[in-house]
Design a protein around this motif. Sequence first.
Motif, PDB file in Angstrom:
ATOM      1  N   ARG A  75       4.024   0.225  -4.218  1.00  0.00           N
ATOM      2  CA  ARG A  75       4.035   1.112  -3.054  1.00  0.00           C
ATOM      3  C   ARG A  75       3.055   2.109  -2.937  1.00  0.00           C
ATOM      4  O   ARG A  75       2.830   3.016  -3.658  1.00  0.00           O
ATOM      5  CB  ARG A  75       5.760   1.854  -3.355  1.00  0.00           C
ATOM      6  CG  ARG A  75       6.723   0.690  -3.046  1.00  0.00           C
ATOM      7  CD  ARG A  75       8.080   1.435  -3.380  1.00  0.00           C
ATOM      8  NE  ARG A  75       9.213   0.986  -3.301  1.00  0.00           N
ATOM      9  CZ  ARG A  75      10.664   1.102  -3.161  1.00  0.00           C
ATOM     10  NH1 ARG A  75      10.892   2.604  -3.275  1.00  0.00           N
ATOM     11  NH2 ARG A  75      11.445   0.346  -3.217  1.00  0.00           N
ATOM     12  N   GLY A  76       2.473   2.005  -1.906  1.00  0.00           N
ATOM     13  CA  GLY A  76       1.518   3.202  -1.430  1.00  0.00           C
ATOM     14  C   GLY A  76       0.110   2.689  -2.134  1.00  0.00           C
ATOM     15  O   GLY A  76      -0.619   3.445  -2.076  1.00  0.00           O
ATOM     16  N   ALA A  77       0.139   1.743  -2.933  1.00  0.00           N
ATOM     17  CA  ALA A  77      -1.301   1.554  -3.520  1.00  0.00           C
ATOM     18  C   ALA A  77      -2.187   0.824  -2.770  1.00  0.00           C
ATOM     19  O   ALA A  77      -1.883   0.065  -1.726  1.00  0.00           O
ATOM     20  CB  ALA A  77      -0.861   0.449  -4.995  1.00  0.00           C
ATOM     21  N   GLN A  78      -3.459   1.033  -3.142  1.00  0.00           N
ATOM     22  CA  GLN A  78      -4.613   0.325  -2.548  1.00  0.00           C
ATOM     23  C   GLN A  78      -4.955  -0.824  -2.853  1.00  0.00           C
ATOM     24  O   GLN A  78      -6.040  -1.456  -2.605  1.00  0.00           O
ATOM     25  CB  GLN A  78      -5.840   1.353  -2.533  1.00  0.00           C
ATOM     26  CG  GLN A  78      -5.497   2.784  -1.969  1.00  0.00           C
ATOM     27  CD  GLN A  78      -6.544   3.805  -2.234  1.00  0.00           C
ATOM     28  OE1 GLN A  78      -7.942   3.370  -2.242  1.00  0.00           O
ATOM     29  NE2 GLN A  78      -6.296   5.049  -2.223  1.00  0.00           N
ATOM     30  N   PHE A  79      -4.060  -1.536  -3.571  1.00  0.00           N
ATOM     31  CA  PHE A  79      -4.328  -2.984  -3.998  1.00  0.00           C
ATOM     32  C   PHE A  79      -3.010  -3.630  -3.636  1.00  0.00           C
ATOM     33  O   PHE A  79      -1.936  -3.334  -3.700  1.00  0.00           O
ATOM     34  CB  PHE A  79      -4.874  -3.206  -5.398  1.00  0.00           C
ATOM     35  CG  PHE A  79      -4.108  -2.287  -6.305  1.00  0.00           C
ATOM     36  CD1 PHE A  79      -2.682  -2.612  -6.864  1.00  0.00           C
ATOM     37  CD2 PHE A  79      -4.489  -0.916  -6.628  1.00  0.00           C
ATOM     38  CE1 PHE A  79      -2.046  -1.978  -7.793  1.00  0.00           C
ATOM     39  CE2 PHE A  79      -3.788  -0.074  -7.583  1.00  0.00           C
ATOM     40  CZ  PHE A  79      -2.554  -0.822  -8.172  1.00  0.00           C
ATOM     41  N   THR A  80      -3.137  -5.036  -3.940  1.00  0.00           N
ATOM     42  CA  THR A  80      -1.881  -5.925  -3.526  1.00  0.00           C
ATOM     43  C   THR A  80      -1.354  -6.600  -4.770  1.00  0.00           C
ATOM     44  O   THR A  80      -2.035  -6.586  -5.600  1.00  0.00           O
ATOM     45  CB  THR A  80      -2.178  -6.926  -2.472  1.00  0.00           C
ATOM     46  OG1 THR A  80      -3.232  -7.854  -2.753  1.00  0.00           O
ATOM     47  CG2 THR A  80      -2.816  -6.153  -1.138  1.00  0.00           C
ATOM     48  N   ALA A  81      -0.270  -7.487  -4.575  1.00  0.00           N
ATOM     49  CA  ALA A  81       0.144  -8.321  -5.696  1.00  0.00           C
ATOM     50  C   ALA A  81      -0.737  -9.329  -5.807  1.00  0.00           C
ATOM     51  O   ALA A  81      -0.933  -9.722  -7.067  1.00  0.00           O
ATOM     52  CB  ALA A  81       1.621  -8.772  -5.156  1.00  0.00           C
ATOM     53  N   ALA A  82      -1.461  -9.800  -4.866  1.00  0.00           N
ATOM     54  CA  ALA A  82      -2.414 -10.738  -4.942  1.00  0.00           C
ATOM     55  C   ALA A  82      -3.507 -10.513  -5.875  1.00  0.00           C
ATOM     56  O   ALA A  82      -4.232 -11.124  -6.540  1.00  0.00           O
ATOM     57  CB  ALA A  82      -2.892 -11.166  -3.610  1.00  0.00           C
TER      58      ALA A  82
END
Length: 230
Positions: A150-157
């Motif tokens: 949440r709110g991160a600059q990266f994704t689950a991928a």
Amino acid sequence: MLDKASLLLGVLEAGPASLARLVSATGLKRPTVHRLVLALERLRLLARDAQGRFILGPRLGLMAIEACRDHLATAAEPVLSELRDLTGASARLYRRRGYMRICVAESAVAGNPVAQDRVPVGAALPMNAGPVSQVLLAWERPEELYEGLRGAQFTAATLSGVRRQGWAQSIGGREHGIAAVAAPVRGPGGRVVAALSISGPVGRMSSTPGRVYGSAVIDAAVRLGSGFQR
């Protein structure tokens, strides 16, 4: 019995106390209190002041110091120095504390002129960006992983890629002009307990720092984790 001993220690946290004071403050019977304080005194968990009152003993202070010491950070010092010398980049160890990542040890390049690459021991940074954050989150339980996104600059991928290759990288990430690579340090049971990273100017680290330095950072992290588990 442990509950009763804890009551006594709780009273003494506020300062010295006589036997009568300990009895009245805890509500325990006098013979019980007397027996316990003598036993705790023998174990050096209690002591007495000049007036004969009971005080917290020296062994508690030693235990507190030991509890606050990060053995992993101590063990990391030679590993970080070797990694710094091998790569020519500043090497650091980070622990996760809730939604923050804490720098607990570092071996910086001498005379590093890049202000953006200075992260002193004790510095707390948010978990929303950077390869260190990715490494500390990538192997978490699914619910904690997605909460961290949440709110991160990266994704689950992105985190899936980190798990696949074993390292994370950034080019110009947290600060413009800085490249970094991080890998997980594993403790007992294979759990990720820290992240080992190197960082430096992009011009020196290259535009593909993970490909160039990923293996070296992983090797150092594995070596640190193996020594920590023994």
